[in-house]
Design an enzyme around this catalytic site. Structure first.
Site, PDB file in Angstrom:
ATOM      1  N   TYR A 196       0.844  -1.136  -0.088  1.00  0.00           N
ATOM      2  CA  TYR A 196       0.083  -0.097  -0.043  1.00  0.00           C
ATOM      3  C   TYR A 196       0.594   1.253   0.025  1.00  0.00           C
ATOM      4  O   TYR A 196       1.552   1.489   1.046  1.00  0.00           O
ATOM      5  CB  TYR A 196      -0.899   0.140   1.380  1.00  0.00           C
ATOM      6  N   LYS A 291     -12.097  -5.461   3.105  1.00  0.00           N
ATOM      7  CA  LYS A 291     -13.089  -5.995   4.285  1.00  0.00           C
ATOM      8  C   LYS A 291     -14.495  -6.334   3.201  1.00  0.00           C
ATOM      9  O   LYS A 291     -15.223  -7.001   4.111  1.00  0.00           O
ATOM     10  CB  LYS A 291     -13.306  -4.899   5.157  1.00  0.00           C
TER      11      LYS A 291
HETATM   12  C1  PHB Z   1      -7.327  -6.860  -4.336  1.00  0.00           C
HETATM   13  O1  PHB Z   1      -6.160  -7.802  -4.603  1.00  0.00           O
HETATM   14  O2  PHB Z   1      -7.973  -6.827  -5.386  1.00  0.00           O
HETATM   15  C2  PHB Z   1      -7.170  -6.247  -3.349  1.00  0.00           C
HETATM   16  C3  PHB Z   1      -6.266  -6.233  -2.064  1.00  0.00           C
HETATM   17  C4  PHB Z   1      -6.242  -5.529  -1.277  1.00  0.00           C
HETATM   18  C5  PHB Z   1      -6.957  -4.396  -1.125  1.00  0.00           C
HETATM   19  C6  PHB Z   1      -8.010  -4.195  -1.955  1.00  0.00           C
HETATM   20  C7  PHB Z   1      -7.926  -4.883  -3.331  1.00  0.00           C
HETATM   21  O3  PHB Z   1      -7.190  -3.422   0.212  1.00  0.00           O
END
Ligand code: PHB
Ligand code: APR
Length: 385
Positions: A196, A291
């Protein structure tokens, strides 16, 4: 039982009821092919994994899913690991919602149980009585189903919630000026665990679906037109926002791309008479906390148990507290998703005060065990109940 919607909520509920000998009919507006191809979430909490195992639909997940023990938070030019398993004893499972849905559909059809696709004109009636009814059109004929209860698992644009009388539900919502442009790329993920990234150009997220499929996102305007984003521009933004000395982001053919606006939404209560809302039909979270899918599954775990008590033992007491039990968990996840979203996205005007607050918070959660544990226990999922 009548279940409207064959997303993860409706299909899991049907499987759970079947496991306890309760009959249900699942009605889905779209085709099987459409439902099985829809690209959605990909992070499962332990509680979700445990329930899918208990329901006997985990063979492919157990063989192919990828376990992660943490996530990375990237900001101010550095990548910091949040060791979630070390902090909480639990991790997450990377496995596409699409795959979960495929296995649930296969299990239902193999068992010869009713699941109708391409159903039209679903309407709900007499939900304030003990024998509510669902009318629908399927394969050119009109049908009416009388049941003990109706589960509205028909997502954010379904028919169940809007069909309740005015004033029955209270709505809470928050719009964000953010959207995510997501891609699925045919390339080995360049990351060991999710990243992130907070960046002056906007948020980015690096995720994956398998050892050969990467799922990447960049923050865009909430109403961004995907036509403004040719592949080269997407890779350029991803490269800029996730750049790190000594690390490279591998590029590959983009198989799919799409923009999702972000919002938070909850209705209270999640039930009216004998109509029970579950999953996206009752609440939406921005995707930053991963979530949405897990909440849909925990809703139906609670609802399923209460419906079994009604249908098998004639006991309706658990049903009366369904909404109150589910909403405690829902609001916790709403807060976490809002908090993650606020910490990581660039506000449209790039407000420098807010940016400093975000960086202070990011430094805190990556340097204090107490703060990191708080993030981690929410991310991996608080105990169900
Ligand atoms: C996803 O892999 O699509 C994904 C992963 C984490 C998130 C949102 C989407 O917070
Ligand atoms: N009649 C029958 N089916 C309908 C109708 C209708 N009028 N309206 C919608 N549906 C179907 C949709 O086609 C969809 O297949 O209801 C289903 C709802 O499924 P989801 O949208 O997947 O919702 P849910 O099962 O609650 O799962 C929530 O999905 O959007 C993601 O992030 C979210 O991961 C979360 C999960």
């Amino acid at each position: 039982m009548a279940i409207v919607g064959a997303g993860p909520a409706g299909l899991t509920l049907a499987q759970l009821l079947h496991a306890h000998g309760v009959e249900s009919v699942v009605l889905e507006a779209r085709s099987r092919d459409y439902v099985e191809r829809r690209l959605r979430a990909g992070v499962l909490e332990q509680g979700t994994v445990d329930l899918l195992r208990e329901l006997g639909v985990s063979a492919r997940m157990d063989a192919e899913a990828i376990e992660h023990g943490g996530i990375h938070l990237q900001f101010a030019g550095d990548r910091h690991h949040v060791p979630m398993r070390e902090l909480t004893g639990r991790g997450i499972t990377i496995w596409g919602q699409t795959e979960v849905v495929k296995d649930l559909i296969a299990a239902r059809l193999e068992a010869g149980l009713p699941l109708h696709f391409e159903v039209q004109d679903v309407t709900v009636h007499d939900v304030e009585s003990e024998r509510p009814r669902v009318r629908y059109r399927h394969a050119g004929a009109d049908h009416e189903l009388e049941c003990d209860a109706i589960a509205g698992c028909d997502g954010s644009h379904g028919v169940c919630r809007p069909s309740l009388p005015a004033g029955a539900l209270r709505e809470f919502s928050r719009e964000y000026p953010y959207g995510w442009l997501g891609i699925l790329a045919e390339v080995e993920p360049s990351i060991d665990e999710l990243v992130y990234a907070h960046h002056a150009r906007g948020f980015a997220l690096l995720s994956l679906r398998s050892p050969t499929l990467s799922r990447y996102y960049v923050q865009v305007a909430h109403d961004e037109d995907v036509a403004n984003w040719p592949d080269e521009r997407i890779w350029e933004e991803l490269q800029a926002r996730t750049a790190l000395a000594g690390w490279t982001l591998r590029e590959g053919p983009i198989l799919e791309k799409g923009v999702t606006g972000m919002r938070s939404f909850v209705v209270e209560p999640m039930q009216h008479g004998r109509l029970f809302l579950a999953g996206d039909a009752a609440h939406i979270v921005p995707p930053t906390g991963a979530k949405g899918l897990n909440l849909a599954i925990s809703d139906v775990a609670i609802l399923g148990e209460a419906l079994v008590a009604l249908c098998r033992d004639g006991d309706a007491t658990a049903l009366t507290s369904y909404s109150a039990r589910a909403l405690r968990r829902v609001w916790r996840a709403e807060h976490f998703s809002w908090w993650m979203t606020s910490m990581l996205h660039r506000p449209p005007d790039g407000d420098p005060f807010e940016e400093r607050l975000q960086l202070a918070q990011l430094r805190y959660v990556t340097s204090s065990d107490a703060a990191a544990t708080s993030l981690a226990e929410n991310y991996v999922g608080l105990p169900w109940g």
